[in-house]
Write a protein that holds these residues in place. Structure first.
Motif, mmCIF file in Angstrom:
data_model
loop_
_atom_site.group_PDB
_atom_site.id
_atom_site.type_symbol
_atom_site.label_atom_id
_atom_site.label_comp_id
_atom_site.label_asym_id
_atom_site.label_seq_id
_atom_site.Cartn_x
_atom_site.Cartn_y
_atom_site.Cartn_z
ATOM 1 N N SER A 142 0.742 -1.230 -0.231
ATOM 2 C CA SER A 142 -0.002 0.015 -0.041
ATOM 3 C C SER A 142 0.888 1.271 -0.058
ATOM 4 O O SER A 142 0.625 1.942 0.890
ATOM 5 N N GLY A 143 1.869 1.201 -0.890
ATOM 6 C CA GLY A 143 2.873 2.158 -0.854
ATOM 7 C C GLY A 143 3.743 2.189 0.233
ATOM 8 O O GLY A 143 3.417 1.906 1.561
ATOM 9 N N GLY A 144 5.053 2.669 0.254
ATOM 10 C CA GLY A 144 5.883 2.482 1.284
ATOM 11 C C GLY A 144 6.187 1.104 1.413
ATOM 12 O O GLY A 144 6.167 0.157 0.645
ATOM 13 N N HIS A 145 6.705 0.806 3.024
ATOM 14 C CA HIS A 145 6.728 -0.670 3.421
ATOM 15 C C HIS A 145 5.423 -1.389 3.130
ATOM 16 O O HIS A 145 4.463 -0.806 3.696
ATOM 17 N N GLY A 146 5.536 -2.515 2.619
ATOM 18 C CA GLY A 146 4.381 -3.454 2.402
ATOM 19 C C GLY A 146 4.388 -4.537 3.832
ATOM 20 O O GLY A 146 5.026 -4.231 4.671
ATOM 21 N N GLN A 147 3.477 -5.574 3.504
ATOM 22 C CA GLN A 147 3.428 -6.549 4.630
ATOM 23 C C GLN A 147 3.649 -7.705 3.861
ATOM 24 O O GLN A 147 2.949 -8.096 3.035
ATOM 25 N N TYR A 148 4.462 -8.697 4.638
ATOM 26 C CA TYR A 148 4.729 -10.032 3.990
ATOM 27 C C TYR A 148 5.125 -11.027 4.915
ATOM 28 O O TYR A 148 5.828 -10.997 5.746
ATOM 29 N N GLY A 149 4.271 -11.854 4.911
ATOM 30 C CA GLY A 149 4.602 -13.307 5.704
ATOM 31 C C GLY A 149 3.994 -14.480 5.164
ATOM 32 O O GLY A 149 2.828 -14.476 4.670
ATOM 33 N N ASP A 150 4.691 -15.543 5.045
ATOM 34 C CA ASP A 150 4.209 -16.723 4.613
ATOM 35 C C ASP A 150 4.824 -18.142 5.316
ATOM 36 O O ASP A 150 6.027 -18.016 5.542
ATOM 37 N N VAL A 151 3.916 -18.860 5.773
ATOM 38 C CA VAL A 151 4.305 -20.033 6.533
ATOM 39 C C VAL A 151 3.502 -21.167 5.908
ATOM 40 O O VAL A 151 2.218 -21.071 5.412
ATOM 41 N N TRP A 152 4.210 -22.248 5.976
ATOM 42 C CA TRP A 152 3.636 -23.680 5.868
ATOM 43 C C TRP A 152 3.425 -24.402 7.323
ATOM 44 O O TRP A 152 4.334 -24.464 7.889
ATOM 45 N N LYS A 162 2.363 -13.148 12.327
ATOM 46 C CA LYS A 162 1.127 -13.384 13.092
ATOM 47 C C LYS A 162 -0.167 -13.648 12.403
ATOM 48 O O LYS A 162 -0.820 -14.598 12.392
ATOM 49 N N VAL A 163 -0.229 -12.707 11.459
ATOM 50 C CA VAL A 163 -1.387 -12.708 10.313
ATOM 51 C C VAL A 163 -1.247 -13.991 9.517
ATOM 52 O O VAL A 163 -2.415 -14.621 9.447
ATOM 53 N N ALA A 164 -0.241 -14.239 9.194
ATOM 54 C CA ALA A 164 -0.089 -15.560 8.369
ATOM 55 C C ALA A 164 -0.188 -16.602 8.944
ATOM 56 O O ALA A 164 -1.171 -17.660 8.480
ATOM 57 N N ALA A 165 0.001 -16.926 10.232
ATOM 58 C CA ALA A 165 -0.266 -18.114 11.302
ATOM 59 C C ALA A 165 -1.692 -18.155 11.239
ATOM 60 O O ALA A 165 -2.090 -19.218 11.337
ATOM 61 N N ASN A 166 -2.466 -17.120 11.526
ATOM 62 C CA ASN A 166 -3.725 -16.956 11.833
ATOM 63 C C ASN A 166 -4.528 -17.724 10.363
ATOM 64 O O ASN A 166 -5.441 -18.447 10.497
ATOM 65 N N LEU A 167 -3.920 -17.301 9.326
ATOM 66 C CA LEU A 167 -4.702 -17.758 7.926
ATOM 67 C C LEU A 167 -4.587 -18.976 7.800
ATOM 68 O O LEU A 167 -5.520 -19.699 7.439
ATOM 69 N N ALA A 168 -3.399 -19.599 7.992
ATOM 70 C CA ALA A 168 -2.911 -20.835 7.943
ATOM 71 C C ALA A 168 -4.027 -21.721 9.052
ATOM 72 O O ALA A 168 -4.314 -22.884 8.755
ATOM 73 N N CYS A 186 0.865 -27.894 16.316
ATOM 74 C CA CYS A 186 0.970 -27.075 15.193
ATOM 75 C C CYS A 186 2.628 -27.230 14.697
ATOM 76 O O CYS A 186 3.464 -26.838 15.397
ATOM 77 N N THR A 187 2.923 -27.721 13.581
ATOM 78 C CA THR A 187 4.414 -27.722 13.175
ATOM 79 C C THR A 187 4.665 -26.921 12.034
ATOM 80 O O THR A 187 4.140 -26.969 10.975
ATOM 81 N N LEU A 188 5.383 -25.672 12.269
ATOM 82 C CA LEU A 188 5.942 -24.837 11.212
ATOM 83 C C LEU A 188 7.062 -25.645 10.463
ATOM 84 O O LEU A 188 8.324 -25.748 11.256
ATOM 85 N N TYR A 189 7.072 -25.894 9.193
ATOM 86 C CA TYR A 189 7.972 -26.615 8.391
ATOM 87 C C TYR A 189 8.467 -25.808 7.270
ATOM 88 O O TYR A 189 9.723 -26.220 6.754
ATOM 89 N N ASP A 190 7.808 -24.907 6.886
ATOM 90 C CA ASP A 190 8.211 -23.997 5.628
ATOM 91 C C ASP A 190 7.720 -22.697 5.357
ATOM 92 O O ASP A 190 6.721 -22.367 6.293
ATOM 93 N N GLY A 191 8.139 -22.123 4.768
ATOM 94 C CA GLY A 191 7.681 -20.461 4.607
ATOM 95 C C GLY A 191 8.548 -19.655 3.550
ATOM 96 O O GLY A 191 9.528 -20.210 2.870
ATOM 97 N N SER A 192 8.220 -18.531 3.550
ATOM 98 C CA SER A 192 9.120 -17.453 2.850
ATOM 99 C C SER A 192 8.831 -16.076 3.342
ATOM 100 O O SER A 192 8.149 -15.751 4.095
ATOM 101 N N TYR A 193 9.987 -15.190 3.204
ATOM 102 C CA TYR A 193 9.784 -13.920 3.714
ATOM 103 C C TYR A 193 10.329 -12.867 2.767
ATOM 104 O O TYR A 193 10.939 -13.213 1.567
#
Length: 692
Positions: A495-505, A578-584, A560-567
């Motif tokens: 949304s302009g400037g810094h964005g938000q990005y979190g990705d977890v499996w 935190k938001v990515a974890a909630n979506l998963a 809950c086992t965190l085994y993959d993702g990206s950043y």
């Protein structure tokens, strides 16, 4: 009212089943002694001891009430005790105030449950007791059969000292079994003495044989005389009866019609001649200030001590503390100390209670019962003493609440007033507890039965002018999953400037056998999710499990086992992960066969043998599983596991099924899956509640 010495005071509790006429007898005794000018009636709502608005409306006694009766130079402290089992806590305080019990029953040839429970309490606590057969003027009564039922139930412990003279269905007089004389009512409140009518002679003689045998059994000298075939005199019989009553080994049976005010004067004469005076009361158990057990005897010459046995929350007078003075003399304006809190109190408003009326007195001697208004730091069960405290009386053992209903304000914005009023009613009634359920948010009113809680709720309106509302509490359901799944949660926002990005499996899997509610495992390799963001993932999951996807209940038994993702080197942040974890979590839960769990409680029900079949059938209907049956003190204990949702009003139902002979306790055991057909309704209702 004058000051009475302990040898001239009889403290007696009127106890027994509801509806037997205890309040009416109290009213007749007050009238005959000149304390009141006319007899009130329960149905008219104008009796001295049923003065509360709820008592008048329901026409039953709800709280114990005191009625001091002055008779022939003696003082009878009559304690009118509720007979309904929802108000059992009142009986506990009444028995502690009293030195003996008068158990009331009707002449219908049976011993009702209330009379049985009162007798059992007296036996357990070695309390002298007597029976009075009331309502003798009613149709189809049978005094001899009723005395026979008592004799069968309590062999060698019960005998009649009076019997009624009935003519054409009317109660016309009383036969004194001890002296074998008849006293016929003259219609003006008095009696005239005559010989025992021939029609009643055979029954009277049979009752006298039982009475003489009972009297002789309480005294060795009389026993020898009896077995030698010698006739026992009236003095002998009275001596033997008095000893037996004081020892608790014998209970005399009196007769009266309280509603017609017939036989009440004779009854009062018998109470002051046969029942023990306060000075003869057994020693009270207490502890000294170091906690060592001591025994305390009624003694007006000792330093002042008193036991607080009831608290009344009066909106006009303020708090009233009902006390039994055990030692010394309590005087108006005396400085006293609460031995439990160590705080000083001022006895500025001293009196004796007659129903709701506080009659001011200057002093109360040991053995007597009085009331002190506006004590600041004193509660039921506390000990009051002169400035140098030497003892503390044991706390009263009240029955534990057995029913819980949620309570709230009827009108929005009045919650604080409702809960404030309920807390004041808690001070008055130790069997009522107000507790907040931190999980569901419900404020729970805990009591002895539905009627008990309804009365508490009604008192809010009458005493504090605020209305509460009772309803079933929320059940603390849980959610869980049945199969393992893998799910991605990706939060990406620019949304302009810094964005938000979190990705977890994440892999979500059930924890077997409830070994843990929540387990988080980190299996990240190669830095695909930087180390600094992993705590944020765990925190996001911790917050997520508070609300499941089915109905918003907490999730348990989840790994809950965190085994993959990206950043992203610039846009990633703790919040994004935190938001990515909630979506998963939401995605994974939906795909993992989510189920609803309900709390299961272990229930232990104690009942007489004859109710076993009914109780087991009822527990089965409540989806219960019977675990076992064991004999306990002549009763049967049934142990079962039952869903909590089926147990809310069990106290009322059990009382109904067993004629109040049954009792139970329950403890939380574990969670189990809700049957599918019920789960759908619960989920639907939960969603409706969330929308509201």
């Amino acid at each position: 009212m004058k000051v009475y010495h302990p040898q001239d005071i009889v403290n007696i509790a009127l106890v027994g089943h509801g509806g037997e006429g205890k309040t009416t007898l109290t009213e007749a005794m007050l009238f005959d002694s000149g304390a009141i000018e006319r007899m009130g009636k329960v149905e008219d709502g104008n009796t001295t001891t049923d003065y509360d608005s709820e008592e008048i409306k329901r026409q039953i006694s709800i709280g114990l009430a005191l009625a001091p009766v002055e008779w022939n130079g003696k003082k009878i402290n009559v304690i009118d005790v509720p007979g309904y089992f929802d108000f059992e806590g009142e009986a506990v305080a009444a028995y502690e105030m009293a030195d003996s019990a008068l158990i009331m029953l009707s002449p219908n040839g049976i011993v009702p449950v209330g009379a049985q429970k009162a007798y059992e309490y007296c036996v357990k606590h070695d309390m002298p007791r007597a029976f009075v057969v009331n309502q003798i003027d009613k149709e189809n009564t049978d005094f001899v059969k009723t005395v026979g039922a008592l004799g069968t139930k309590y062999p060698s412990a019960v005998a009649a000292v009076q019997m009624p003279i009935m003519k054409d269905g009317k109660f016309t007089g009383i036969i004194d079994i001890i002296g074998m004389k008849a006293y016929l009512f003259d219609g003006k409140g008095g009696t005239k003495q005559e010989e025992v009518p021939q029609d009643f002679l055979e029954d009277a003689q049979a009752l006298r044989e039982t009475l003489v045998e009972g009297a002789a059994g309480n005294d060795e000298e009389l026993m020898e005389k009896f077995f030698d075939g010698q006739e026992l005199s009236e003095e002998d019989i009275l001596k033997g009866l008095g000893e037996g009553i004081a020892q608790g080994s014998f209970a005399p049976v009196f007769v009266c019609s309280a509603a017609q005010n017939l036989g009440v004067i004779t009854l009062m004469d018998k109470l002051i001649s046969l029942m023990p005076a306060a000075i003869d009361a057994p020693e009270e158990q207490a502890v000294d200030m170091s906690g060592n057990p001591v025994s305390v005897k009624i003694d007006p010459a000792a330093s002042f001590t008193a036991h607080v046995l009831k608290t009344i929350a009066d909106p006009f007078v303020g708090k009233l503390s009902i006390v039994k003075v055990m030692q010394g003399v309590l005087k108006s304006d005396m400085s006293i100390t609460n031995a439990n809190t160590g705080k000083p109190e001022k006895c500025s408003n001293l009196g004796v209670m007659r129903g709701k009326k506080l009659i001011p007195v200057d002093q109360i001697e040991a053995g007597d019962i009085g009331a002190i208004a506006k004590l600041q730091h004193t509660a039921t069960g506390d000990t009051l003493c002169s400035t140098n405290c030497v003892v503390k009386y044991l706390p009263l053992e009240f029955p534990q609440p057995c029913i819980s209903l949620a309570v709230g304000a009827k009108k929005k914005g009045e919650e604080e007033k409702v809960f404030s009023g309920l807390h004041r009613l808690e001070d008055e009634d130790p069997t009522f507890k107000l507790v907040k359920d931190t999980e569901t948010g419900d404020m729970l009113a805990n009591g002895m039965g539905e009627m008990h809680l309804e009365v508490i709720n009604s008192k809010l309106k009458s005493k504090f002018n605020v209305e509460g509302e009772l309803h079933d509490p929320k059940i603390p359901y849980r959610e869980a999953i049945k199969k393992p799944v893998k799910a991605q949660g990706k939060h990406k926002k620019q949304s302009g400037g810094h964005g938000q990005y979190g990705d977890v499996w994440l892999e979500f899997s059930p924890v077997p056998d409830g070994l843990a509610d929540f387990i988080f495992e980190d299996k990240i390799v190669g830095g695909v999710v930087p180390r600094q963001y992993i705590p944020a993932v765990e925190k996001g999951l911790h917050e997520s499990v508070k609300k499941g996807v089915l109905a918003g209940y907490p999730v348990v038994g989840l790994k809950c086992t965190l085994y993959d993702g990206s950043y992203h080197t610039v846009d990633s942040s703790e919040m994004a992960f935190k938001v990515a974890a909630n979506l998963a979590f939401k995605k994974g839960m939906a795909e993992a066969n989510p189920i609803l769990l309900e709390p299961i409680v272990k229930v232990e029900v104690v009942i007489p043998d004859e109710y076993m079949g009914d109780i087991i059938g009822d527990l089965n209907r409540r989806r219960g599983r019977i675990l076992g049956m064991n004999p306990v003190d002549g009763m049967q204990e049934v142990t079962a596991e039952v869903p909590m949702s089926e147990m809310f009003k069990y106290a009322t139902d059990l009382r109904s099924m067993t004629q109040a002979r049954g009792s139970f306790k329950q403890t939380f055991e574990r969670y189990e899956e809700v049957p599918a057909q019920m789960a759908g309704k619960i989920i639907e209702q939960a969603k409706k509640d969330m929308e509201e």
